[in-house]
Design a protein around this motif. Structure first.
Motif, short mmCIF file in Angstrom:
data_model
loop_
_atom_site.label_atom_id
_atom_site.label_comp_id
_atom_site.label_asym_id
_atom_site.label_seq_id
_atom_site.Cartn_x
_atom_site.Cartn_y
_atom_site.Cartn_z
N TYR A 165 -30.26 -24.39 113.35
CA TYR A 165 -29.36 -24.30 112.29
C TYR A 165 -28.54 -24.93 112.64
N LEU A 166 -27.80 -25.75 112.81
CA LEU A 166 -27.17 -26.77 114.14
C LEU A 166 -25.12 -26.73 113.40
N PRO A 167 -24.53 -26.99 113.92
CA PRO A 167 -22.81 -27.58 112.96
C PRO A 167 -22.49 -28.45 112.50
N LEU A 168 -22.12 -28.47 111.51
CA LEU A 168 -22.02 -29.77 111.14
C LEU A 168 -20.91 -30.24 111.12
N HIS A 169 -21.32 -31.63 111.11
CA HIS A 169 -19.88 -32.56 111.76
C HIS A 169 -18.88 -33.48 110.52
N PRO A 170 -17.63 -33.31 111.15
CA PRO A 170 -16.43 -33.22 109.66
C PRO A 170 -16.83 -34.19 108.86
N VAL A 171 -17.54 -35.14 109.43
CA VAL A 171 -18.30 -36.49 108.36
C VAL A 171 -19.37 -36.51 107.33
N ILE A 172 -20.01 -35.39 108.38
CA ILE A 172 -21.33 -35.30 107.28
C ILE A 172 -21.00 -33.55 106.45
N ARG A 173 -19.49 -33.32 106.98
CA ARG A 173 -19.49 -32.06 105.89
C ARG A 173 -18.82 -32.87 104.61
N GLU A 174 -17.93 -33.62 104.61
CA GLU A 174 -16.81 -34.04 103.46
C GLU A 174 -18.41 -34.88 103.36
N LEU A 175 -18.98 -35.49 103.60
CA LEU A 175 -20.29 -36.26 102.18
C LEU A 175 -20.97 -35.66 101.48
N ALA A 176 -21.57 -34.03 101.89
CA ALA A 176 -22.06 -33.30 101.64
C ALA A 176 -21.41 -32.69 100.13
N ALA A 177 -19.76 -32.35 100.49
CA ALA A 177 -18.96 -32.22 99.57
C ALA A 177 -19.48 -33.47 98.04
N SER A 178 -19.68 -33.88 98.62
CA SER A 178 -19.93 -35.42 97.61
C SER A 178 -21.50 -35.82 97.22
N MET A 179 -22.34 -34.74 97.63
CA MET A 179 -23.42 -34.98 96.97
C MET A 179 -23.49 -34.19 95.87
N GLY A 180 -24.90 -33.80 95.48
CA GLY A 180 -25.24 -33.42 94.09
C GLY A 180 -25.93 -31.92 94.58
N PRO A 181 -26.89 -31.13 93.83
CA PRO A 181 -28.54 -30.36 94.30
C PRO A 181 -29.18 -30.64 93.82
N GLY A 182 -29.80 -30.31 95.00
CA GLY A 182 -31.04 -31.23 95.56
C GLY A 182 -31.38 -31.96 96.47
N TYR A 183 -32.51 -32.30 96.32
CA TYR A 183 -33.01 -33.53 97.75
C TYR A 183 -32.36 -34.40 97.18
N TRP A 184 -31.16 -34.98 98.53
CA TRP A 184 -30.96 -36.17 98.27
C TRP A 184 -31.08 -37.28 98.41
N PHE A 185 -32.28 -36.87 99.04
CA PHE A 185 -32.78 -38.85 98.74
C PHE A 185 -34.37 -38.07 98.00
N PRO A 186 -34.84 -38.53 96.60
CA PRO A 186 -35.51 -37.74 95.79
C PRO A 186 -36.28 -38.60 95.50
N ALA A 187 -37.67 -38.49 95.61
CA ALA A 187 -38.76 -39.12 95.79
C ALA A 187 -38.40 -40.48 94.10
N ARG A 188 -39.27 -41.24 93.87
CA ARG A 188 -38.55 -42.19 92.83
C ARG A 188 -40.42 -42.16 92.61
N GLY A 189 -40.59 -42.83 90.97
CA GLY A 189 -41.09 -42.95 90.16
C GLY A 189 -42.31 -41.50 89.75
N GLY A 190 -41.16 -40.89 89.60
CA GLY A 190 -42.15 -39.75 88.68
C GLY A 190 -42.16 -39.17 89.74
N ARG A 191 -42.81 -39.09 90.80
CA ARG A 191 -42.92 -37.76 92.31
C ARG A 191 -42.12 -37.14 92.63
N ASP A 192 -42.58 -36.31 92.44
CA ASP A 192 -42.18 -34.91 92.82
C ASP A 192 -41.01 -34.82 94.43
#
Length: 291
Positions: A165-192
């Motif tokens: 568990y590491l501290p968030l850099h302010p840039v990543i904190r700002e990025l995280a606030a704009s990301m939706g729920p779930g995996y940030w980079f989900p698999a494609r092609g119907g894969r979980d």
């Protein structure tokens, strides 16, 4: 015992040691290649088979060292279990690996990566690597549940199966606030699940090429090198850098304290300039001596 039977008992041993799935997979792959390349069952391997496998011209020094470690672990285990009577890996030479030097991107190059047509997904990967020091596989697995904006932390499932568990850099904190729920980079092609680490590496390489950066020594992992280099250059405590980079050994972190190319060039600038003489001056020197 057949290779499959040996793998079964070695697999139980590695799982009992709580080794990471990736480590187990790598070990089994290396052993499978050994048996196939040398055309011999694993329990019948001799020292010369191991030396011939490690000595392949297509392997880099680090890969040779990894391979040697796997052979040592595997054949030591077989000896202790009584499967074989002699450990062929004990006769392997130590693999000399040249000192590893970080290969960081400059801040100007990172600006190019972010502004040369990379999609939002790739830009997010660049930022995670450069501002949190994440490896490609770690970037691939980021989930919204790993981010605690209230506590200002990010949970990282890292190398060797460890969780940090590491501290968030302010840039990543700002990025995280704009990301939706779930995996940030989900698999494609119907894969979980999420995409693979190799896919992250490929996308970061594409971004480098699109940015017109021609130094092919710079890879996606170089963004992690940038993270460590900038921390050290900025005067961060070396133990804190070790924790942030999640190095098991401080000696690994200390590589980032080595003088960088730019620093060496700046050091040369302190030397005074001098005109290069067109002649040796020997004649005039002799004439003065004769007077």
């Amino acid at each position: 015992m057949t290779n499959e039977e040996v793998f079964e008992v070695f697999l139980e041993y590695m799982r009992a040691g709580n080794l990471a799935k990736r480590t187990i997979s790598t070990r089994l792959s290396i052993l499978t290649q050994l048996s196939r390349h040398q055309d011999v069952p694993l329990v019948e391997v001799k020292a010369f088979h191991l030396r011939r496998e490690i000595g392949r011209d297509d392997l880099k020094p680090a890969s040779k060292a990894t391979m040697r470690n796997v052979f040592m672990a595997f054949y030591t285990f077989l000896c202790e279990e009584g499967v074989i009577t002699e450990n062929p890996a004990r006769r392997l030479p130590i693999v000399k690996v040249p000192p590893h030097r970080p290969r960081p991107y400059t801040q100007e190059q990172i600006d190019k990566l972010l502004s040369s047509g990379a999609y939002r997904r790739t830009r997010s990967m660049i930022l995670l690597a450069a501002y949190q020091g994440l490896r490609a596989a770690e970037v691939a697995a980021v989930h919204s549940d790993d981010i605690d904006l209230h506590a200002g932390t990010i949970k990282i499932f890292g190398k060797g199966g460890r969780t940090d568990y590491l501290p968030l850099h302010p840039v990543i904190r700002e990025l995280a606030a704009s990301m939706g729920p779930g995996y940030w980079f989900p698999a494609r092609g119907g894969r979980d699940g999420h995409i693979r680490g190799n896919s992250v590496s490929d996308l970061l390489t594409d971004a480098r090429n699109r940015a017109g950066i021609t130094d092919h020594r710079l890879t996606g992992h170089s963004l992690r090198h940038t993270f460590g280099t900038e921390l050290v250059r900025g005067g961060a405590n070396i133990r804190a850098v070790q924790e942030l980079m999640r190095h098991s050994s401080l000696s690994t972190t200390q590589r980032y304290t080595e003088v960088l190319d730019d620093d060496r060039r700046q050091a040369l600038d302190v030397l005074p300039g001098r005109e290069i003489p067109a002649t040796s001056g020997r004649v005039s020197h002799q004439q003065q001596a004769d007077q």
